[in-house]
Scaffold this active site. Sequence first.
Site, PDB file in Angstrom:
ATOM      1  N   TYR A 184      -6.299  10.913   3.749  1.00 11.51           N
ATOM      2  CA  TYR A 184      -4.913  11.147   3.355  1.00 11.51           C
ATOM      3  C   TYR A 184      -4.851  11.949   2.047  1.00 11.51           C
ATOM      4  O   TYR A 184      -5.868  12.427   1.551  1.00 11.51           O
ATOM      5  CB  TYR A 184      -4.158   9.824   3.303  1.00 11.51           C
ATOM      6  CG  TYR A 184      -4.096   9.168   4.666  1.00 11.51           C
ATOM      7  CD1 TYR A 184      -3.474   9.816   5.732  1.00 11.51           C
ATOM      8  CD2 TYR A 184      -4.710   7.944   4.913  1.00 11.51           C
ATOM      9  CE1 TYR A 184      -3.453   9.250   7.005  1.00 11.51           C
ATOM     10  CE2 TYR A 184      -4.691   7.372   6.180  1.00 11.51           C
ATOM     11  CZ  TYR A 184      -4.056   8.029   7.224  1.00 11.51           C
ATOM     12  OH  TYR A 184      -4.042   7.491   8.479  1.00 11.51           O
ATOM     13  N   ARG A 243      -7.616   2.166  -2.901  1.00  6.72           N
ATOM     14  CA  ARG A 243      -8.484   2.160  -1.716  1.00  6.72           C
ATOM     15  C   ARG A 243      -9.226   3.485  -1.609  1.00  6.72           C
ATOM     16  O   ARG A 243      -8.604   4.558  -1.632  1.00  6.72           O
ATOM     17  CB  ARG A 243      -7.688   1.902  -0.439  1.00  6.72           C
ATOM     18  CG  ARG A 243      -8.626   1.561   0.734  1.00  6.72           C
ATOM     19  CD  ARG A 243      -7.903   1.129   1.984  1.00  6.72           C
ATOM     20  NE  ARG A 243      -8.731   0.168   2.736  1.00  6.72           N
ATOM     21  CZ  ARG A 243      -8.677   0.003   4.040  1.00  6.72           C
ATOM     22  NH1 ARG A 243      -7.837   0.702   4.781  1.00  6.72           N
ATOM     23  NH2 ARG A 243      -9.443  -0.889   4.640  1.00  6.72           N
ATOM     24  N   GLN A 252       0.852  -1.186   0.000  1.00  4.76           N
ATOM     25  CA  GLN A 252       0.000   0.000   0.000  1.00  4.76           C
ATOM     26  C   GLN A 252       0.892   1.241   0.000  1.00  4.76           C
ATOM     27  O   GLN A 252       1.687   1.461   0.917  1.00  4.76           O
ATOM     28  CB  GLN A 252      -0.942   0.047   1.197  1.00  4.76           C
ATOM     29  CG  GLN A 252      -1.967   1.165   1.016  1.00  4.76           C
ATOM     30  CD  GLN A 252      -2.815   1.432   2.230  1.00  4.76           C
ATOM     31  OE1 GLN A 252      -2.292   1.836   3.263  1.00  4.76           O
ATOM     32  NE2 GLN A 252      -4.117   1.244   2.116  1.00  4.76           N
ATOM     33  N   GLY A 279      -9.691  -6.717   9.272  1.00  7.01           N
ATOM     34  CA  GLY A 279      -8.546  -6.009   9.810  1.00  7.01           C
ATOM     35  C   GLY A 279      -8.132  -6.479  11.179  1.00  7.01           C
ATOM     36  O   GLY A 279      -7.271  -7.353  11.330  1.00  7.01           O
ATOM     37  N   ARG A 280      -8.742  -5.931  12.218  1.00  5.14           N
ATOM     38  CA  ARG A 280      -8.326  -6.261  13.590  1.00  5.14           C
ATOM     39  C   ARG A 280      -8.326  -7.755  13.896  1.00  5.14           C
ATOM     40  O   ARG A 280      -7.449  -8.217  14.644  1.00  5.14           O
ATOM     41  CB  ARG A 280      -9.188  -5.481  14.587  1.00  5.14           C
ATOM     42  CG  ARG A 280      -8.812  -4.002  14.662  1.00  5.14           C
ATOM     43  CD  ARG A 280      -9.660  -3.249  15.676  1.00  5.14           C
ATOM     44  NE  ARG A 280     -11.002  -3.016  15.194  1.00  5.14           N
ATOM     45  CZ  ARG A 280     -11.388  -1.948  14.502  1.00  5.14           C
ATOM     46  NH1 ARG A 280     -10.509  -1.027  14.189  1.00  5.14           N
ATOM     47  NH2 ARG A 280     -12.641  -1.818  14.102  1.00  5.14           N
TER      48      ARG A 280
END
Length: 374
Positions: free
Chosen positions: A189, A237, A103, A326-327
């Site tokens: 971002y 993304r 990424q 994810g987590r």
Amino acid sequence: MSDTQDFLFKPYSMGGLELPNRIVMPPMTRSRASQPGDVPSALMAEYYAQRASAGLIISEGTWISPLGKGYAWTPGIHTAEQVAGWRLVTDAVHAAGGRIFAQLWHVGRLSHTSLLGGQRPVSSSAIQAQGVNVFVADADGKPGFAQASMPRALSVDEIHAIVDDYRQAARNAMEAGFDGVELHAANGYLLNQFIDSNANNRTDEYGGVLANRLRFLGEVTHALVEGTGDAGRVGIRLAPLTTLNGCEDADPETTYLGAAKLLADIGVGYIHIAEADWEQAPHMPVEFKQRLRESFPGTMIYAGAYTAERAREAVAQGWADLVGFGRPFVANPDLPERLRIGAPLALHERETLFGGGERGLTDYPALATESAEA
């Protein structure tokens, strides 16, 4: 349910890669890069290799240039040492039978002068992300959080230079052995700071109407295709409705359907949608997901607090091809096997998510080890 009937475990072909399942390990910042130099380490290689049973791993965000850095101890991909460090990671993942994309990350205004050698962060516009903190370390290496600094607006020449930085970062990623790259254009971002209307008050060709706000996304995506040599090995993304880190759009459905159509025209391999996953977060209607599917013929990945059952439904309904967890991957290195057999999931230690050593990174046991210990 047999594997042949389980939608999560049907093989999938993407950009010439054969994925054994539909389970993605999405990018998660862990702040474990070696110092000095923010170089990926052998510890990071072990961490990713432990999770190689995912259909696809997408690395933590890796910054493309010094001004792209926004969090302490995160890895870069612009020096020879960083490229060599990432080669340790990709070799370990491939040896374990996995597949991994890098990424590529430029945080824009979500940074602090202490991380940038005293320089101000850059953005589409001189608009501060009020109330947004970034992870920093003081001169003694003590971690903490600080309000993101006031950014300055990029000039057009500087925008063009960042496009070149992305092209070189894609080349570096391929040299490091990655199977492809993902552009981080979500979560507030730099790319997101151009796309979303409330973060972009430019009056030139990069601001105002939607086509202008998507221009930077298109230019960077073309650069990544050139850098990798294969549009099918490029993913993007996006976060249409998350309003994360101060980015919000006045008409997100129109904006992100436009982005999807642009990316379809370029022919990238996938779009990775980051759904809001916090309490009382904006809901992403299934109708919108179906419209995104209609706008983009490539692979669609969704991530955001999915359970195994929700993931199976998403794939079965056709608006998702792959689903990110994810987590759960933090504390469950063998997550696909646990999901396959319906085993309990271990919980991660929140205090070890960012920074530190092997604790909370590589010391979570696989299911077989847990059973043997029990």
